[in-house]
Write a protein that holds these residues in place. Structure first.
Motif, PDB file in Angstrom:
ATOM      1  N   HIS A   1       0.798  -1.230   0.000  1.00  0.00           N
ATOM      2  CA  HIS A   1       0.000   0.000   0.000  1.00  0.00           C
ATOM      3  C   HIS A   1       0.828   1.277   0.000  1.00  0.00           C
ATOM      4  O   HIS A   1       0.267   2.370  -0.144  1.00  0.00           O
ATOM      5  N   GLY A   2       2.146   1.184   0.175  1.00  0.00           N
ATOM      6  CA  GLY A   2       2.956   2.376   0.336  1.00  0.00           C
ATOM      7  C   GLY A   2       2.918   2.862   1.774  1.00  0.00           C
ATOM      8  O   GLY A   2       2.202   2.324   2.627  1.00  0.00           O
ATOM      9  N   LEU A   3       3.710   3.872   2.049  1.00  0.00           N
ATOM     10  CA  LEU A   3       3.718   4.489   3.376  1.00  0.00           C
ATOM     11  C   LEU A   3       2.529   5.430   3.488  1.00  0.00           C
ATOM     12  O   LEU A   3       2.399   6.380   2.714  1.00  0.00           O
ATOM     13  N   ARG A   4       1.666   5.160   4.450  1.00  0.00           N
ATOM     14  CA  ARG A   4       0.526   6.033   4.720  1.00  0.00           C
ATOM     15  C   ARG A   4       0.902   6.947   5.881  1.00  0.00           C
ATOM     16  O   ARG A   4       1.040   6.490   7.007  1.00  0.00           O
ATOM     17  N   LEU A   5       1.084   8.216   5.589  1.00  0.00           N
ATOM     18  CA  LEU A   5       1.524   9.197   6.575  1.00  0.00           C
ATOM     19  C   LEU A   5       0.347  10.092   6.942  1.00  0.00           C
ATOM     20  O   LEU A   5      -0.136  10.873   6.116  1.00  0.00           O
ATOM     21  N   ARG A   6      -0.124   9.949   8.169  1.00  0.00           N
ATOM     22  CA  ARG A   6      -1.238  10.763   8.650  1.00  0.00           C
ATOM     23  C   ARG A   6      -0.689  11.993   9.338  1.00  0.00           C
ATOM     24  O   ARG A   6       0.009  11.910  10.350  1.00  0.00           O
ATOM     25  N   VAL A   7      -1.019  13.149   8.776  1.00  0.00           N
ATOM     26  CA  VAL A   7      -0.510  14.433   9.243  1.00  0.00           C
ATOM     27  C   VAL A   7      -1.672  15.423   9.264  1.00  0.00           C
ATOM     28  O   VAL A   7      -2.770  15.115   8.773  1.00  0.00           O
ATOM     29  N   PRO A   8      -1.481  16.628   9.834  1.00  0.00           N
ATOM     30  CA  PRO A   8      -2.596  17.562   9.943  1.00  0.00           C
ATOM     31  C   PRO A   8      -3.292  17.891   8.628  1.00  0.00           C
ATOM     32  O   PRO A   8      -4.503  18.173   8.615  1.00  0.00           O
TER      33      PRO A   8
ATOM     34  N   VAL B   1       1.362   2.382   8.531  1.00  0.00           N
ATOM     35  CA  VAL B   1       0.751   3.673   8.862  1.00  0.00           C
ATOM     36  C   VAL B   1       1.568   4.365   9.953  1.00  0.00           C
ATOM     37  O   VAL B   1       1.839   3.779  11.007  1.00  0.00           O
ATOM     38  N   VAL B   2       1.939   5.605   9.698  1.00  0.00           N
ATOM     39  CA  VAL B   2       2.669   6.419  10.666  1.00  0.00           C
ATOM     40  C   VAL B   2       1.930   7.736  10.809  1.00  0.00           C
ATOM     41  O   VAL B   2       1.450   8.306   9.821  1.00  0.00           O
ATOM     42  N   SER B   3       1.828   8.227  12.044  1.00  0.00           N
ATOM     43  CA  SER B   3       1.133   9.491  12.302  1.00  0.00           C
ATOM     44  C   SER B   3       2.097  10.507  12.892  1.00  0.00           C
ATOM     45  O   SER B   3       2.926  10.165  13.735  1.00  0.00           O
ATOM     46  N   ALA B   4       1.975  11.748  12.437  1.00  0.00           N
ATOM     47  CA  ALA B   4       2.779  12.845  12.976  1.00  0.00           C
ATOM     48  C   ALA B   4       1.867  14.056  13.098  1.00  0.00           C
ATOM     49  O   ALA B   4       1.469  14.648  12.090  1.00  0.00           O
ATOM     50  N   ALA B   5       1.510  14.416  14.326  1.00  0.00           N
ATOM     51  CA  ALA B   5       0.437  15.378  14.561  1.00  0.00           C
ATOM     52  C   ALA B   5       0.906  16.811  14.697  1.00  0.00           C
ATOM     53  O   ALA B   5       0.103  17.702  14.924  1.00  0.00           O
TER      54      ALA B   5
ATOM     55  N   ARG C   1      11.894  25.757  20.925  1.00  0.00           N
ATOM     56  CA  ARG C   1      10.686  25.161  20.353  1.00  0.00           C
ATOM     57  C   ARG C   1       9.552  26.160  20.222  1.00  0.00           C
ATOM     58  O   ARG C   1       8.813  26.142  19.238  1.00  0.00           O
ATOM     59  N   GLY C   2       9.405  27.040  21.221  1.00  0.00           N
ATOM     60  CA  GLY C   2       8.329  28.019  21.193  1.00  0.00           C
ATOM     61  C   GLY C   2       6.990  27.364  20.930  1.00  0.00           C
ATOM     62  O   GLY C   2       6.641  26.330  21.486  1.00  0.00           O
ATOM     63  N   ASP C   3       6.229  27.962  20.026  1.00  0.00           N
ATOM     64  CA  ASP C   3       4.940  27.398  19.632  1.00  0.00           C
ATOM     65  C   ASP C   3       5.027  26.824  18.222  1.00  0.00           C
ATOM     66  O   ASP C   3       4.054  26.839  17.465  1.00  0.00           O
ATOM     67  N   LYS C   4       6.208  26.307  17.881  1.00  0.00           N
ATOM     68  CA  LYS C   4       6.429  25.796  16.521  1.00  0.00           C
ATOM     69  C   LYS C   4       5.755  24.456  16.282  1.00  0.00           C
ATOM     70  O   LYS C   4       5.539  24.062  15.135  1.00  0.00           O
ATOM     71  N   ILE C   5       5.451  23.721  17.356  1.00  0.00           N
ATOM     72  CA  ILE C   5       4.813  22.417  17.225  1.00  0.00           C
ATOM     73  C   ILE C   5       3.575  22.389  18.114  1.00  0.00           C
ATOM     74  O   ILE C   5       3.677  22.388  19.338  1.00  0.00           O
ATOM     75  N   THR C   6       2.423  22.394  17.487  1.00  0.00           N
ATOM     76  CA  THR C   6       1.152  22.225  18.186  1.00  0.00           C
ATOM     77  C   THR C   6       0.533  20.927  17.715  1.00  0.00           C
ATOM     78  O   THR C   6       0.479  20.657  16.506  1.00  0.00           O
ATOM     79  N   LEU C   7       0.078  20.100  18.658  1.00  0.00           N
ATOM     80  CA  LEU C   7      -0.520  18.827  18.286  1.00  0.00           C
ATOM     81  C   LEU C   7      -1.934  19.034  17.780  1.00  0.00           C
ATOM     82  O   LEU C   7      -2.756  19.678  18.435  1.00  0.00           O
ATOM     83  N   VAL C   8      -2.203  18.482  16.620  1.00  0.00           N
ATOM     84  CA  VAL C   8      -3.506  18.593  15.966  1.00  0.00           C
ATOM     85  C   VAL C   8      -4.166  17.211  15.987  1.00  0.00           C
ATOM     86  O   VAL C   8      -3.542  16.231  15.567  1.00  0.00           O
ATOM     87  N   PRO C   9      -5.415  17.096  16.454  1.00  0.00           N
ATOM     88  CA  PRO C   9      -6.090  15.787  16.412  1.00  0.00           C
ATOM     89  C   PRO C   9      -6.163  15.270  14.973  1.00  0.00           C
ATOM     90  O   PRO C   9      -6.518  16.008  14.050  1.00  0.00           O
ATOM     91  N   LEU C  10      -5.806  14.015  14.792  1.00  0.00           N
ATOM     92  CA  LEU C  10      -5.800  13.406  13.466  1.00  0.00           C
ATOM     93  C   LEU C  10      -6.921  12.380  13.360  1.00  0.00           C
ATOM     94  O   LEU C  10      -7.081  11.534  14.247  1.00  0.00           O
ATOM     95  N   ASP C  11      -7.682  12.429  12.289  1.00  0.00           N
ATOM     96  CA  ASP C  11      -8.758  11.473  12.086  1.00  0.00           C
ATOM     97  C   ASP C  11      -8.213  10.052  12.013  1.00  0.00           C
ATOM     98  O   ASP C  11      -7.297   9.766  11.231  1.00  0.00           O
ATOM     99  N   GLY C  12      -8.759   9.179  12.846  1.00  0.00           N
ATOM    100  CA  GLY C  12      -8.364   7.772  12.802  1.00  0.00           C
ATOM    101  C   GLY C  12      -6.985   7.489  13.341  1.00  0.00           C
ATOM    102  O   GLY C  12      -6.474   6.392  13.155  1.00  0.00           O
TER     103      GLY C  12
END
Length: 341
Positions: A41-48, A143-147, A248-259
């Motif tokens: 299936h390839g790499l499925r990357l779940r991101v914002p 499947v890999v997720s990065a929020a 880091r500041g506010d450079k990385i905010t976690l976003v809810p990812l579907d599924g």
């Protein structure tokens, strides 16, 4: 440059996917059901911005690649307990034009803790350390997720044991064009030791669940204080909380990812996937080692190291020990250390 991601899990898969998105050639190294899913299936990357799929070369080792290329970058993203095996597998692979990977190619240690860099320097001439701030998850094959948003991660990068060079700057430039911030620093170990202190909570989370209650947070504060005392006794310098916040500041905010529920950190994920191993020996165990070398008691980190290893080897579920029970055991361990001292 071609990036060979040795260990295409949460961190490796996120970095590999983002590099591919930015137009770089990427090879993923994986095994078992994860490799089969990448092939099919390839790499499925779940991101914002959604789920992205990348059909990348995926192999189980260097064999299918033949000779490596002179422009290859080896990115070591396996857990530390798998580092020696990976180094043995890749060090002697021939490189086009002469020499072996260990002699000719840069090796980037994209891992928690500090031990992998030391192990790599025994075999490889060009080793680069990374302080990894990259919220990511790998719970499902393929499947890999990065929020993180707007940046996927912040990756301080430098040559080991210290210094910078043009190769580090070229790698950092590629990462910076792939939704990462990648400062090149001459003292990357200073950042890695600070991250090690943060990672001392990984085993606590794996054993008793999220650190979202007062009891767990109070125990983590004691575990971290133990780690700080050890690093101070060893004369090891690490970045302050203020310096880390400024970087880091506010450079990385976690976003809810579907599924893609985040669930927990890398150690929690190891238990959830039932891998049978966990990296506690190189996180809490690093503090235990330094404590023994410098005469500082480390009962809390030793306890977490032991419990995490037991849960992993017995294939117990993440978070299976109530936090109250863990706190009771921690108090007993501290009392035993006081009596022994």
């Amino acid at each position: 440059m071609r990036y060979i991601i040795i260990g295409a899990g949460a961190v490796g898969g996120s970095v590999g996917g983002r590099l591919a998105q930015a137009g770089h050639e990427v090879v993923l190294v994986a095994r078992g059901t994860h490799l089969a899913a990448l092939d099919e299936h390839g790499l499925r990357l779940r991101v914002p911005e959604g789920e992205l799929t990348y059909r990348l070369a995926a192999v189980d080792g260097p064999g299918p690649l033949g000779e490596l290329r002179a422009d290859d970058v080896l990115v070591l993203a396996v857990k530390t307990q798998d580092t020696v095996s990976a180094l043995q597998t890749w060090a002697q692979v021939p490189v086009a034009g002469g020499g072996s990977a260990a002699e000719q190619l840069p090796l980037v240690c994209l891992q928690n803790g500090v031990e992998s860099g030391r192990l790599a320097l025994r075999r490889f001439r060009q080793v680069y350390g990374v302080c990894v701030w990259l919220p990511s998850a790998f719970l499902e094959p393929g499947v890999v997720s990065a929020a993180g948003s707007p940046l996927t991660g912040v990756l301080h990068l430098g040559r080991l044991p210290h210094g910078t060079d043009d190769t580090a700057r070229r790698i950092a430039a590629d990462l910076s064009g792939a939704r990462f911030e990648a400062p090149v620093v001459p003292d990357v170990a200073r950042w890695q030791y600070a991250k090690l202190l943060a990672n001392l909570g990984n085993a606590l989370e794996a054993v008793s669940g999220p650190l979202d209650n007062e009891a767990a947070q109070a125990l983590y504060a004691r575990v971290r204080a133990e780690g700080e005392a050890v690093l101070d006794a060893a004369g090891i310098v690490y970045t302050s909380a203020e310096e880390q916040r400024a970087a880091r500041g506010d450079k990385i905010t976690l976003v809810p990812l579907d599924g893609a529920p985040r669930g927990g950190g890398s150690s929690w994920q190891s238990l959830t996937r039932g891998t049978g191993t966990i990296e506690a020996d190189y996180l809490n165990g690093e503090i235990a080692l330094l404590g023994r070398l410098h005469g500082v008691p480390t009962p809390l980190n030793e306890l977490l190291q032991d419990l995490a290893n037991r849960l992993a080897s017995e294939h117990r579920a993440a978070g299976s020990m109530p936090v109250g029970e863990l706190v009771r055991r921690a108090e007993e361990a501290e009392e035993a250390a006081r009596r022994a001292g």
